[in-house]
Design an enzyme around this catalytic site. Sequence first.
Site, PDB file in Angstrom:
ATOM      1  N   ARG A 204      -4.975   2.016  32.600  1.00  0.00           N
ATOM      2  CA  ARG A 204      -5.540   3.248  33.144  1.00  0.00           C
ATOM      3  C   ARG A 204      -5.636   3.171  34.652  1.00  0.00           C
ATOM      4  O   ARG A 204      -5.859   2.102  35.210  1.00  0.00           O
ATOM      5  CB  ARG A 204      -6.988   3.436  32.717  1.00  0.00           C
ATOM      6  CG  ARG A 204      -7.260   3.758  31.329  1.00  0.00           C
ATOM      7  CD  ARG A 204      -8.761   3.535  31.119  1.00  0.00           C
ATOM      8  NE  ARG A 204      -9.026   3.305  29.721  1.00  0.00           N
ATOM      9  CZ  ARG A 204      -9.364   4.268  28.881  1.00  0.00           C
ATOM     10  NH1 ARG A 204      -9.525   5.494  29.320  1.00  0.00           N
ATOM     11  NH2 ARG A 204      -9.552   4.007  27.627  1.00  0.00           N
TER      12      ARG A 204
ATOM     13  N   SER B   2      -7.175  -8.151  33.406  1.00  0.00           N
ATOM     14  CA  SER B   2      -7.801  -8.889  32.298  1.00  0.00           C
ATOM     15  C   SER B   2      -7.023 -10.136  31.897  1.00  0.00           C
ATOM     16  O   SER B   2      -6.596 -10.295  30.740  1.00  0.00           O
ATOM     17  CB  SER B   2      -7.958  -7.958  31.100  1.00  0.00           C
ATOM     18  OG  SER B   2      -8.606  -6.792  31.505  1.00  0.00           O
TER      19      SER B   2
ATOM     20  N   ASP C 264     -11.917  -8.092  32.846  1.00  0.00           N
ATOM     21  CA  ASP C 264     -12.515  -7.018  32.033  1.00  0.00           C
ATOM     22  C   ASP C 264     -13.901  -7.383  31.507  1.00  0.00           C
ATOM     23  O   ASP C 264     -14.762  -6.511  31.347  1.00  0.00           O
ATOM     24  CB  ASP C 264     -11.583  -6.569  30.899  1.00  0.00           C
ATOM     25  CG  ASP C 264     -11.111  -7.714  30.011  1.00  0.00           C
ATOM     26  OD1 ASP C 264     -11.400  -8.886  30.342  1.00  0.00           O
ATOM     27  OD2 ASP C 264     -10.439  -7.435  28.998  1.00  0.00           O
TER      28      ASP C 264
HETATM   29  C1  BG6 Z   1     -11.796  -1.693  27.655  1.00  0.00           C
HETATM   30  C2  BG6 Z   1     -11.414  -2.013  29.060  1.00  0.00           C
HETATM   31  O1  BG6 Z   1     -12.835  -0.866  27.584  1.00  0.00           O
HETATM   32  O2  BG6 Z   1     -11.957  -2.891  26.928  1.00  0.00           O
HETATM   33  C3  BG6 Z   1     -10.094  -2.781  28.990  1.00  0.00           C
HETATM   34  O3  BG6 Z   1     -11.446  -0.953  29.911  1.00  0.00           O
HETATM   35  C4  BG6 Z   1     -10.374  -4.033  28.291  1.00  0.00           C
HETATM   36  O4  BG6 Z   1      -9.482  -2.960  30.174  1.00  0.00           O
HETATM   37  C5  BG6 Z   1     -10.758  -3.647  26.930  1.00  0.00           C
HETATM   38  O5  BG6 Z   1      -9.367  -4.986  28.380  1.00  0.00           O
HETATM   39  C6  BG6 Z   1     -10.770  -4.682  25.922  1.00  0.00           C
HETATM   40  O6  BG6 Z   1     -10.378  -4.052  24.789  1.00  0.00           O
HETATM   41  P1  BG6 Z   1      -8.908  -3.902  24.207  1.00  0.00           P
HETATM   42  O7  BG6 Z   1      -9.206  -3.852  22.763  1.00  0.00           O
HETATM   43  O8  BG6 Z   1      -8.349  -2.655  24.721  1.00  0.00           O
HETATM   44  O9  BG6 Z   1      -8.160  -5.126  24.587  1.00  0.00           O
HETATM   45  C1  GLC Z   2      -7.549 -12.706  27.484  1.00  0.00           C
HETATM   46  C2  GLC Z   2      -7.568 -12.878  28.955  1.00  0.00           C
HETATM   47  C3  GLC Z   2      -8.944 -12.652  29.495  1.00  0.00           C
HETATM   48  C4  GLC Z   2      -9.475 -11.332  29.020  1.00  0.00           C
HETATM   49  C5  GLC Z   2      -9.416 -11.259  27.538  1.00  0.00           C
HETATM   50  C6  GLC Z   2      -9.921  -9.943  27.003  1.00  0.00           C
HETATM   51  O1  GLC Z   2      -8.297 -13.710  26.937  1.00  0.00           O
HETATM   52  O2  GLC Z   2      -7.116 -14.157  29.297  1.00  0.00           O
HETATM   53  O3  GLC Z   2      -8.940 -12.696  30.879  1.00  0.00           O
HETATM   54  O4  GLC Z   2     -10.779 -11.178  29.454  1.00  0.00           O
HETATM   55  O5  GLC Z   2      -8.101 -11.468  27.118  1.00  0.00           O
HETATM   56  O6  GLC Z   2      -9.139  -8.882  27.422  1.00  0.00           O
END
Ligand code: BG6
Ligand code: GLC
Length: 917
Positions: free
Chosen positions: A539, A603, A657
């Site tokens: 996003r 992330s 994240d």
């Molecule tokens: C979201 C964040 O709400 O949660 C993402 O904005 C994040 O960037 C995420 O990585 C984790 O959830 P998923 O299931 O989308 O990996």
């Molecule tokens: C993976 C990434 C980590 C992140 C997690 C959740 O473990 O290495 O940085 O926080 O995924 O998205």
Amino acid sequence: MFAVHLLAFYFAKLKEDQIKKVDRFLYHMRLSDDTLLDIMTRFQAEMEKGLGKDTNPTACVKMLPTFVRAIPDGSEKGEFLALDLGGSKFRVLTVQVSEDGKRNVHMESQFYPTPKEIIHGSGSELFDYVADCAADFMKTRNIEHKKLPLGLTFSFPCKQSKLEEGILLSWTKKFKVRGVQDTNVVSSLTKALKRHKDIDVDVLALVNDTVATMMTCAYDDPRCEVGVIIGTGTNACYMEDMSNIDMVEGDEGRMCINTEWGAFGEDGSLEDIRTEFDREIDLGSINPGKQLFEKMISGLYMGELVRLILLKMTKAGLLFRGEKSSALYTKGKIETRHVAAMEKYKEGLQNTREILMELGLEPSEEDCLAVQHVCTIVSFRSANLCAAALAAILTRLQENKKLTRLRTTVGMDGTLYKIHPQYPKRLHKVVRKLVPNCDVRFLLSESGSAKGAAMVTAVAARVQAQRKLIDEVLSLFQLTPEHLVNVKNKMRAEMEYGLKKETQPLATVKMLPTYVCAMPDGTEKGNYLALDLGGTNFRVLLVKIRSGRRSVRMYNKIFAIPLEIMQGMGEELFDHIVHCIADFLDYMGIKGASRLPLGFTFSFPCKQTGLDKGTLVEWTKGFKATDCEGEDVVDMLREAIKRRNEFELDIVAVVNDTVGTMMTCGYEDPDCEIGLIAGTGSNMCYMEEMKNIELVEGNEGKMCINTEWGGFGDNGCLDEIRTQYDTEVDEGSLNPGKQRYEKMTSGMYLGEIVRQILIDLTKHGLLFRGQISERLRTRGIFETKFLSQIESDGLALLQVRRILQQLGLDSTCEDSIVVKEVCGAVSRRAAQLCGAGLAAIVEKRREDRNLEHLKITVGVDGTLYKLHPHFSRILRETVKELAPQCDVTFMLSEDGSGKGAALITAVAKRLHLKKDN
Ligand code: BG6
Ligand code: GLC
Ligand code: BG6
Ligand code: GLC
């Protein structure tokens, strides 16, 4: 010559007269074709009524599901014990079904008497007796040491909810044993068998004799899908489409229905054809008002019907010159075998004479002819009635199959059918007349019910063995409390390693400093851009923070990152990101805005030396772009912006994240000191005392640590609980050997674990008919959303099946049950492991702060946590169990990590401004 003709003429005339006389007398017992068609229609309606959920309670034909779902396929094997109780004879048998695929069955049997005291005694006496006979049988054959599965043929109406259960609805025929009705016959027998310590048998199946007969015949003729008994009692079963059986869940395939057609007419629907003799028989029976159809047909009643008719005719002066004998007055003096003997083609007349004389009568030639004709009418009516009901079943089969012509086989058994000379022929003829569009083969079951019962038991034994295998696999995913405490302790130890300078290089939990030291205080304000890369969605966001209100306004757009870019060249990935930013700025109409401050949620594990400096340690999850690892991702983003040369941005922070989530939640709840992601990946961050962070100078205050706990276990410390399926998933991933804890706990991998288990079960023939489809071989088909749907509470199996079908997996109902169980085991373990990790951190925080009790809030995000029906609950329960001194509140981050990244950027800007002033 003339004399011979004259004699023949005289005899024919005599016979004709007698026949006419009897015909007139028994006019009511002779059923026309129209009447039979009418009865057939009535029985069709009865079947419909018995099958319907709402109508079944008041239906007299109970249409009982038998849980026999398939006829034998020839793969049955093994040695079985069979009990055959409820027909004219009680038998114990061993049945050996060949293992060489040649459809070879070897049986040994012994009859045991069923004295009146037993069949009219108490339940415990009956079952003890039956168990004694079984034990005796095994001992006399020296097989008492064998552990044999037992199939029980129990020829009475039983309600079943599984194969190895039978609640007796009512006794029929000659049996009337106290205290058995409404109880489970299988458990009573099991209990009685258990008393014999020297034998070890397991009752695996209860089958009605009709079902056993169908199975016996189907072993030789796969077309056989109906079983009919015309013996002491009468009854039929047939294979019904599951979609028509309301009482059993599932629409897949077929199930054998024990019609219990003997009860037809109990609601008065046959009153127009019942005669005074039928009523008298009923009144004198042990179950008046019951089994009215049976009482017009079956062997237990036929002789008696003839006797009552003869008695009445004699009384009317139509037989024996009106002279009765005391035997003629005695109930049970004429038996079905007599009727059969009297109707024999050649010696019938002679037999009749002898039988009548034995009854103390003095029959004339006319009497013998008349009596013989009485027998014919009674037995013919019986065959006619059976034919009508059977024709109704065949019509139903034909309609179910939507065939214009049905070719099928009916398995037949029962003493009346077997010993009566004309019965089979008459029955076959009438059936063929009533259903001209069916090519029916009638197959006599030569070997009785035991063989069929053994078939059913063989299938049950196979299912049981399969179940054992499935349970073994699932048990690999069951963690004991000790396991979990162990995981918690090891996680704690790894975290401590990660914080120490000396041990950090080798630690699997990297404990990365984030340079996020302060929480928002509410005075932040302004417009910020945020990127959110690494979860399910990428996003770009515009976050407008208004000071004092602790509220933000957000605008965002989701962009796709094609797989070839995620796993392509690093520069291209960053160019794509910048392209998306440009698109977003255009979309928002703010491209001209001067150097907007930007927070970059990235992330992945980054080694940071400042808030805006982050070197990617290594890619995780689904990313693998080249030339990024070891590079500063902020620099890469800056360069890409420069390359595009369309706008400028002020990149203030790179934020994991977990950290973004903690901030998002911390903005509302200052107690929030932990951020947890259970999504595509799995990770956690928390606020740590600076003095504990050896990698960063300074001892004052706190800093957020991105634990990167996904790497926990990479040194093998989780091997004890990892399964072969975890190894397979790891080996097939983009980063083999890495992120082992993440691979057991996060959305991206849970579906893969499930898939590996399903493949293994299929290989063992336990699922999907042993066929591993292309779809099942496809990586990533079980996304978190599907797992979540499959595990939803209250989801009917049918819906599970539909989801699997959507995924291209053609499953049966049984398959669906197994798939759901597999998903449950895998997701449960994930939630527990995640809970153990979280317990480690809250305990650490509590101990670090020397508190007896700690109250703390965890900000959580991620698709697994949000979508899965049980994950969050199990996670919470586990934390509670493993960290009882901590009061942990879980706060769901509603707005995602982007908001947190913007807040971090805003805080940095505020602090920066302060410094500048
Ligand atoms: C979201 C964040 O709400 O949660 C993402 O904005 C994040 O960037 C995420 O990585 C984790 O959830 P998923 O299931 O989308 O990996
Ligand atoms: C993976 C990434 C980590 C992140 C997690 C959740 O473990 O290495 O940085 O926080 O995924 O998205
Ligand atoms: C036999 C079965 O072949 O048929 C019995 O083994 C069954 O158990 C029977 O009940 C039906 O016939 P009858 O005449 O013995 O009641
Ligand atoms: C009775 C029983 C039925 C059985 C039949 C034939 O009708 O109720 O279960 O199949 O007799 O033995």
